[in-house]
Scaffold this active site. Structure first.
Site, PDB file in Angstrom:
ATOM      1  CB  ILE A 263       3.167  -5.169 109.919  1.00 28.35           C
ATOM      2  CG1 ILE A 263       3.150  -5.836 108.553  1.00 28.35           C
ATOM      3  CG2 ILE A 263       4.190  -5.805 110.838  1.00 28.35           C
ATOM      4  CD1 ILE A 263       2.917  -7.315 108.614  1.00 28.35           C
TER       5      ILE A 263
ATOM      6  NE  ARG B 167       8.199  -2.665  95.856  1.00 31.26           N
ATOM      7  CZ  ARG B 167       9.121  -3.530  95.442  1.00 31.26           C
ATOM      8  NH1 ARG B 167       9.680  -4.380  96.278  1.00 31.26           N
ATOM      9  NH2 ARG B 167       9.491  -3.544  94.172  1.00 31.26           N
TER      10      ARG B 167
ATOM     11  CD  GLU C   2       9.393  21.993 117.120  1.00 29.55           C
ATOM     12  OE1 GLU C   2      10.361  22.332 116.401  1.00 29.55           O
ATOM     13  OE2 GLU C   2       8.898  20.858 117.101  1.00 29.55           O
TER      14      GLU C   2
ATOM     15  CB  SER D 178      13.768   6.954 103.791  1.00 26.33           C
ATOM     16  OG  SER D 178      14.346   5.685 103.607  1.00 26.33           O
ATOM     17  N   PRO D 179      12.290   7.428 100.369  1.00 25.82           N
ATOM     18  CG  PRO D 179      12.609   8.247  98.206  1.00 25.82           C
ATOM     19  CD  PRO D 179      13.185   8.288  99.596  1.00 25.82           C
TER      20      PRO D 179
ATOM     21  CD  GLU E 242       8.905  12.135 107.863  1.00 28.24           C
ATOM     22  OE1 GLU E 242       8.742  12.875 108.823  1.00 28.24           O
ATOM     23  OE2 GLU E 242       9.946  11.454 107.697  1.00 28.24           O
TER      24      GLU E 242
ATOM     25  CD  GLU F  16       3.165  17.301 130.694  1.00 33.43           C
ATOM     26  OE1 GLU F  16       3.371  16.093 130.889  1.00 33.43           O
ATOM     27  OE2 GLU F  16       2.209  17.931 131.175  1.00 33.43           O
TER      28      GLU F  16
ATOM     29  CD  GLU G 214       7.883  19.022 120.816  1.00 29.22           C
ATOM     30  OE1 GLU G 214       8.371  19.070 119.674  1.00 29.22           O
ATOM     31  OE2 GLU G 214       6.999  19.801 121.197  1.00 29.22           O
TER      32      GLU G 214
END
Lengths: 184, 184
Positions: free
Chosen positions: A14, A37, A97, A114-115, A120, A139, A141
């Site tokens: 999409i 889904r 970081e 958030s399955p 993820e 740059e 961040e």
């Protein structure tokens, strides 16, 4: 166990954005009925709870646009690609970081935030025995690195002041691990 | 604290699906440079850790399409709308999915599963003093409800066998709460 598998009939991309890759699949439910889904595909990520020899956690303050809020989180980042070794990614993100390089890196387990709609998978790590080099931020961040005693972080989590899910899960797991080590 | 706020210049809806609502905003970074933010808007959700008087947690097995896996999770669901009271939503979801009605419902705090790209805020609750009525599942919900001793759930989480993030966060917080109650 009852039959729960859903069969993919067709898959449509999409939206193929810079960070979001959204799909809509036609599927068959376990009862054979058609349904759809919608979900976000994700390359995978890592997060790391870094604990200093002084018992402090290295944390980050970062603006999270979907909530228009600055959140406190443990260091985290996306895999460079689907084949990047999660341990290598954890070492890379931690180094970039916070500048920290750990002598010990323990895998804690996976975290799915958030399955139902988001593919993820975050691999969680616990890093200790830290030595420090220079931070190397990308740059775009903008984040502030700071330290908090580990026990204070746990108290803040239990008080409901740290809404980030991976930070809660990793910190509470490390607390259980440290309690176990103390008993031995 | 350094300046971290990002300013919205314009907002575009990319996809308005059944469950996914995807946006792409033009923004200004803290340094004034233009950038974009892609994210999923979400009405909000609740999750509930239900503990029986026998010390068992009521859990669900559910097929999670983005991972093509059956996951073990605590009961959860979306708010009916942005104005639904989260406590009312928690009672509704718990009742519908498991048939349980709690005498006590404690708010544990919020859970943000993927705050960089997903605007889903999950309110976490702890339910106990359960009495049982009939389960009332939606027609397209295929889930299996089962029970596990609370201590076994914690052991499974620490062993890395329960990847669902909200289940980890809520269960480990309830464990801390119960440990505190025991000390008093």
């Amino acid at each position: 166990m009852i039959q729960m598998d859903e069969k993919t009939v067709s898959s449509e991309m999409i939206y193929d954005g810079r960070v979001l890759h959204v799909f809509k699949d036609n599927i068959l439910l376990p009862n054979g009925e058609p349904s759809i889904r919608e979900y976000v595909k994700h390359v995978g990520a890592v997060c790391i709870l870094p604990l200093t020899d002084e018992g402090e956690v290295i944390l980050e303050r970062q603006y999270r646009y979907p909530f228009h809020e600055v959140l406190i989180e443990i260091p985290a980042g996306k895999l460079d690609g689907p084949d990047e070794d999660p341990r290598a990614a954890a070492l890379r993100e931690l180094r970039e970081e916070t500048g920290a390089v750990p002598r010990e890196l323990h895998y804690l387990g996976d975290f799915l935030g958030s399955p139902a709609i988001m593919g993820e998978r975050i691999r969680m790590f616990f890093a200790r025995g830290l030595v420090f080099e220079n931070q190397k931020l990308d740059e775009d961040e903008f984040l502030e690195v700071f330290r908090m005693p580990f026990d204070d972080l746990i108290a803040e989590i239990l008080a409901g002041n740290i809404p980030d899910g991976k930070t809660q899960a990793a910190a509470l797991r490390v607390a259980a691990l440290l309690a176990k080590e103390k008993q031995q």
